[in-house]
Design a protein around this motif. Structure first.
Motif, PDB file in Angstrom:
ATOM      1  N   THR A   2      -9.805  21.173  25.600  1.00 43.53           N
ATOM      2  CA  THR A   2      -8.738  20.808  26.526  1.00 43.53           C
ATOM      3  C   THR A   2      -7.409  21.453  26.153  1.00 43.53           C
ATOM      4  O   THR A   2      -6.556  21.675  27.021  1.00 43.53           O
ATOM      5  N   SER A  20      -8.382  26.397  31.154  1.00 46.03           N
ATOM      6  CA  SER A  20      -7.580  26.582  32.361  1.00 46.03           C
ATOM      7  C   SER A  20      -7.824  25.422  33.324  1.00 46.03           C
ATOM      8  O   SER A  20      -8.877  24.772  33.295  1.00 46.03           O
ATOM      9  N   GLU A  21      -6.859  25.184  34.174  1.00 48.19           N
ATOM     10  CA  GLU A  21      -6.983  24.102  35.153  1.00 48.19           C
ATOM     11  C   GLU A  21      -8.148  24.370  36.095  1.00 48.19           C
ATOM     12  O   GLU A  21      -8.907  23.455  36.437  1.00 48.19           O
ATOM     13  N   ASN A  76     -11.465  21.918  36.506  1.00 47.49           N
ATOM     14  CA  ASN A  76     -11.794  21.329  37.804  1.00 47.49           C
ATOM     15  C   ASN A  76     -13.138  21.815  38.340  1.00 47.49           C
ATOM     16  O   ASN A  76     -13.757  21.148  39.175  1.00 47.49           O
ATOM     17  N   VAL A  82      -7.529  14.060  32.071  1.00 44.88           N
ATOM     18  CA  VAL A  82      -6.857  15.321  32.408  1.00 44.88           C
ATOM     19  C   VAL A  82      -7.321  15.878  33.759  1.00 44.88           C
ATOM     20  O   VAL A  82      -6.533  16.499  34.480  1.00 44.88           O
ATOM     21  N   SER A  83      -8.588  15.645  34.107  1.00 43.85           N
ATOM     22  CA  SER A  83      -9.055  16.143  35.408  1.00 43.85           C
ATOM     23  C   SER A  83      -8.436  15.344  36.555  1.00 43.85           C
ATOM     24  O   SER A  83      -8.080  15.918  37.595  1.00 43.85           O
ATOM     25  N   SER A 114      -5.494  13.923  36.321  1.00 41.93           N
ATOM     26  CA  SER A 114      -4.099  14.379  36.324  1.00 41.93           C
ATOM     27  C   SER A 114      -3.951  15.647  37.139  1.00 41.93           C
ATOM     28  O   SER A 114      -2.963  15.841  37.857  1.00 41.93           O
ATOM     29  N   SER A 115      -4.938  16.524  37.033  1.00 44.51           N
ATOM     30  CA  SER A 115      -4.892  17.808  37.721  1.00 44.51           C
ATOM     31  C   SER A 115      -5.168  17.682  39.212  1.00 44.51           C
ATOM     32  O   SER A 115      -4.498  18.333  40.031  1.00 44.51           O
ATOM     33  N   GLN A 116      -6.141  16.833  39.580  1.00 47.33           N
ATOM     34  CA  GLN A 116      -6.655  16.862  40.945  1.00 47.33           C
ATOM     35  C   GLN A 116      -6.104  15.786  41.881  1.00 47.33           C
ATOM     36  O   GLN A 116      -6.305  15.867  43.094  1.00 47.33           O
ATOM     37  N   ARG A 137      -1.897  17.384  28.831  1.00 48.66           N
ATOM     38  CA  ARG A 137      -2.020  18.818  29.143  1.00 48.66           C
ATOM     39  C   ARG A 137      -1.711  19.143  30.604  1.00 48.66           C
ATOM     40  O   ARG A 137      -1.055  20.135  30.909  1.00 48.66           O
ATOM     41  N   PHE A 138      -2.172  18.308  31.533  1.00 46.45           N
ATOM     42  CA  PHE A 138      -1.965  18.615  32.951  1.00 46.45           C
ATOM     43  C   PHE A 138      -1.056  17.602  33.635  1.00 46.45           C
ATOM     44  O   PHE A 138      -1.227  17.306  34.814  1.00 46.45           O
TER      45      PHE A 138
END
Length: 289
Positions: A74, A78-79, A83, A119-120, A122-124, A151-152
């Protein structure tokens, strides 16, 4: 930290060879928390044979090795790659609340890869995420975990100050809590039967949801294959709340037990979850005397 970041840049096929080595160490060399794991499994699944329990234990060791290297990855993944590996099945269940301008409480367990879960999401998801955590005694590892979890875009918030942080947060947010930990003796607890045992759960998430009038939902993570997961969401309760006492906590316990029974090797069996027992009046009187 630099060395860990360099390791995290290794391709997945190399990291999974490291995970295989960790599995060998955990199972054959150190027997990591073998007694705790087997005790937890025997109590949770009395209907299973000894051989079946050993198979779950060994699969758990392998899964734990994967969680370690995936979490380390992590630091540099990359994002887009993250994802691609973690799919949200039904995000509309909670993005509906975002569209209303409503912050929510997200509850999860140590099932799947709980670090990638954070984190996923947070990203999506469009929400800002505040991730409640307990500060680690080791400053280096505490800093490492904060860097991974943030991280995201998520903000790690220490448990002792979490309620104040929620009240002060101006963004539409998810307050994320991994809520299957062992509840301490001094904390508010609700006891229910969980995995065939009398088990104490934190009442804090339910109290916070009701006090702040925020919907509470559960995040369920499922491993599809090595390095790939799915996440689905289920609303437990929302205002006006179910009047039954401890409804949110009770439903959370039932839902995570269902997931654990379906995929037992993916839960954190090495945690001494049942260290503390329910304090009966007789036990309390004995301690005072």
């Amino acid at each position: 930290m630099i060395i860990l970041k360099l390791i995290s840049r290794l391709p997945f096929f190399v990291l999974y060879r490291i995970s295989d080595f960790l599995y060998f160490l955990l199972r054959y060399v150190v027997g990591y928390r073998k007694k705790v794991i087997m005790k937890n499994l025997r109590n949770a699944f009395p209907e299973k044979s000894g051989q079946e329990l050993i198979q779950i234990k060994n699969k758990f060791y392998r899964h734990l090795g994967d969680v370690v290297v995936e979490s380390l990855k992590t630091l540099t993944i990359s994002e887009a790659e993250l994802n691609r590996r973690v799919k949200l099945i039904n995000p509309e269940v909670i993005t509906t609340f975002y569209d209303r301008g409503q912050s929510v409480i997200g509850l999860s367990s140590h099932q799947g890869n709980w670090e990638w879960m954070l984190v996923s999401c947070s990203s999506q998801l469009p929400f800002h995420i505040d991730a409640v955590y307990m500060q680690l005694k080791n400053a280096f590892f505490d800093q490492l975990m904060q860097q991974i979890r943030g991280r995201f875009g998520a903000t790690p918030i220490e448990k002792q100050t979490s309620f104040r942080s929620m009240v002060q947060q101006k963004k539409i947010s998810i307050t994320a809590m991994v809520a299957d930990q062992r509840a301490q003796k001094s904390q508010y607890q609700y006891y229910t039967t969980f995995l065939n045992q009398d088990t104490g759960f934190y009442e804090g998430p339910e109290r916070i949801a009701q006090k702040l009038k925020r919907p509470a939902f559960i995040v369920n993570m499922k491993r599809v294959k090595r390095g790939y997961y799915t996440i689905d969401f289920h609303v437990i309760d929302e205002p006006p709340f179910n009047p039954s006492p401890n409804y949110i906590t009770d439903q959370f316990a039932k839902l995570i037990e269902k997931a654990i029974r379906e995929r037992p090797a993916e839960w954190l069996w090495s945690h001494n979850r049942w260290k503390y027992k329910r304090q009966t009046p007789e036990m309390s009187a004995s301690v005072k005397s």
